[in-house]
Design a protein around this motif. Structure first.
Motif, short mmCIF file in Angstrom:
data_model
loop_
_atom_site.label_atom_id
_atom_site.label_comp_id
_atom_site.label_asym_id
_atom_site.label_seq_id
_atom_site.Cartn_x
_atom_site.Cartn_y
_atom_site.Cartn_z
N TYR A 56 0.84 -1.20 0.00
CA TYR A 56 0.00 0.00 0.00
C TYR A 56 0.87 1.24 0.00
CZ TYR A 56 -3.71 3.18 1.42
OH TYR A 56 -4.61 4.20 1.46
N PHE A 57 0.67 2.10 -0.99
CA PHE A 57 1.38 3.37 -1.07
C PHE A 57 0.48 4.45 -0.47
CE2 PHE A 57 3.83 0.88 -3.86
CZ PHE A 57 5.02 1.53 -4.13
N ALA A 58 0.81 4.90 0.74
CA ALA A 58 0.02 5.92 1.43
C ALA A 58 0.57 7.30 1.09
CB ALA A 58 0.06 5.70 2.94
N ALA A 59 -0.29 8.20 0.63
CA ALA A 59 0.11 9.56 0.32
C ALA A 59 0.27 10.33 1.63
CB ALA A 59 -0.92 10.22 -0.60
N VAL A 60 1.46 10.29 2.19
CA VAL A 60 1.67 10.78 3.55
C VAL A 60 1.41 12.27 3.71
CG1 VAL A 60 3.23 8.95 4.24
CG2 VAL A 60 4.17 11.01 3.22
N ARG A 61 1.57 13.04 2.67
CA ARG A 61 1.31 14.48 2.79
C ARG A 61 -0.17 14.77 3.00
NH1 ARG A 61 5.47 16.96 -1.74
NH2 ARG A 61 7.35 16.12 -0.78
N LEU A 62 -1.02 13.82 2.66
CA LEU A 62 -2.46 13.99 2.84
C LEU A 62 -2.97 13.44 4.17
CD1 LEU A 62 -3.65 12.99 -0.75
CD2 LEU A 62 -3.17 15.28 0.14
N LEU A 63 -2.12 12.72 4.91
CA LEU A 63 -2.56 12.07 6.14
C LEU A 63 -2.61 12.99 7.34
CD1 LEU A 63 -0.62 8.67 5.87
CD2 LEU A 63 -3.03 9.12 5.36
N GLY A 64 -1.89 14.09 7.30
CA GLY A 64 -1.87 14.99 8.44
C GLY A 64 -1.07 14.45 9.62
N ASN A 65 -0.17 13.51 9.36
CA ASN A 65 0.64 12.91 10.41
C ASN A 65 1.81 13.84 10.72
OD1 ASN A 65 2.55 11.39 11.88
ND2 ASN A 65 1.92 9.49 10.92
N PRO A 66 1.94 14.30 11.98
CA PRO A 66 3.03 15.24 12.32
C PRO A 66 4.41 14.60 12.23
CG PRO A 66 1.89 14.52 14.30
CD PRO A 66 1.10 13.99 13.13
N ASN A 67 4.50 13.28 12.15
CA ASN A 67 5.80 12.62 12.03
C ASN A 67 6.39 12.73 10.63
OD1 ASN A 67 5.99 11.56 14.75
ND2 ASN A 67 4.27 10.29 14.16
N PHE A 68 5.59 13.12 9.66
CA PHE A 68 6.08 13.33 8.30
C PHE A 68 6.16 14.84 8.07
CE2 PHE A 68 4.21 9.07 7.98
CZ PHE A 68 5.29 8.39 7.44
N GLN A 69 7.35 15.37 8.14
CA GLN A 69 7.57 16.80 8.02
C GLN A 69 7.63 17.23 6.55
OE1 GLN A 69 7.76 18.83 10.79
NE2 GLN A 69 7.20 16.99 11.90
N THR A 70 7.16 18.43 6.29
CA THR A 70 7.21 19.01 4.96
C THR A 70 8.65 19.36 4.60
OG1 THR A 70 5.00 19.93 5.27
CG2 THR A 70 6.31 20.89 3.54
N PRO A 71 9.16 19.09 3.39
CA PRO A 71 8.36 18.51 2.32
C PRO A 71 8.20 17.01 2.49
CG PRO A 71 10.57 18.88 1.51
CD PRO A 71 10.52 19.38 2.94
N GLY A 72 9.17 16.32 3.05
CA GLY A 72 9.05 14.90 3.31
C GLY A 72 8.75 14.07 2.08
N PRO A 73 8.58 12.77 2.27
CA PRO A 73 8.31 11.89 1.13
C PRO A 73 6.88 12.05 0.61
CG PRO A 73 8.17 10.67 3.17
CD PRO A 73 8.65 12.05 3.53
N LEU A 74 6.68 11.71 -0.64
CA LEU A 74 5.33 11.71 -1.19
C LEU A 74 4.52 10.53 -0.66
CD1 LEU A 74 6.02 12.58 -4.94
CD2 LEU A 74 5.07 14.07 -3.17
N TYR A 75 5.21 9.38 -0.52
CA TYR A 75 4.53 8.16 -0.12
C TYR A 75 5.29 7.45 0.99
CZ TYR A 75 2.12 8.83 -4.53
OH TYR A 75 1.40 9.36 -5.56
#
Length: 81
Positions: A56-75
């Motif tokens: 499963y490729f999760a679009a992490v920028r759309l998840l609102g997870n604070p552990n994935f900082q901008t710009p961060g990975p796409l998936y």
């Protein structure tokens, strides 16, 4: 083994997309793959009951997870078995 395949077939070995990952699985492991874009919770459950593995490729920028900082990975890729 996977890095060698990526370098030989893609020219790099970082951040493959779903299509590239599916091709790598077919070529390296000889397994069947299918990319499904329009899935349901029920279709995922059915696949699991049929002993299929879901990558499963999760679009992490759309998840609102604070552990994935901008710009961060796409998936972020999850393997579900």
């Amino acid at each position: 083994k996977l890095i060698n395949w990526e370098d030989a077939n893609l020219g790099y070995h970082k951040d493959t997309n779903a299509t590239e990952t599916a091709q790598m699985i077919r070529d390296v492991y000889g397994l069947q793959t299918k990319i499904v874009n329009n899935y349901t919770e029920e279709s995922l459950k059915t696949a699991l009951t049929e002993n299929k593995v879901i990558i499963y490729f999760a679009a992490v920028r759309l998840l609102g997870n604070p552990n994935f900082q901008t710009p961060g990975p796409l998936y972020h890729v999850l393997t579900i078995k």
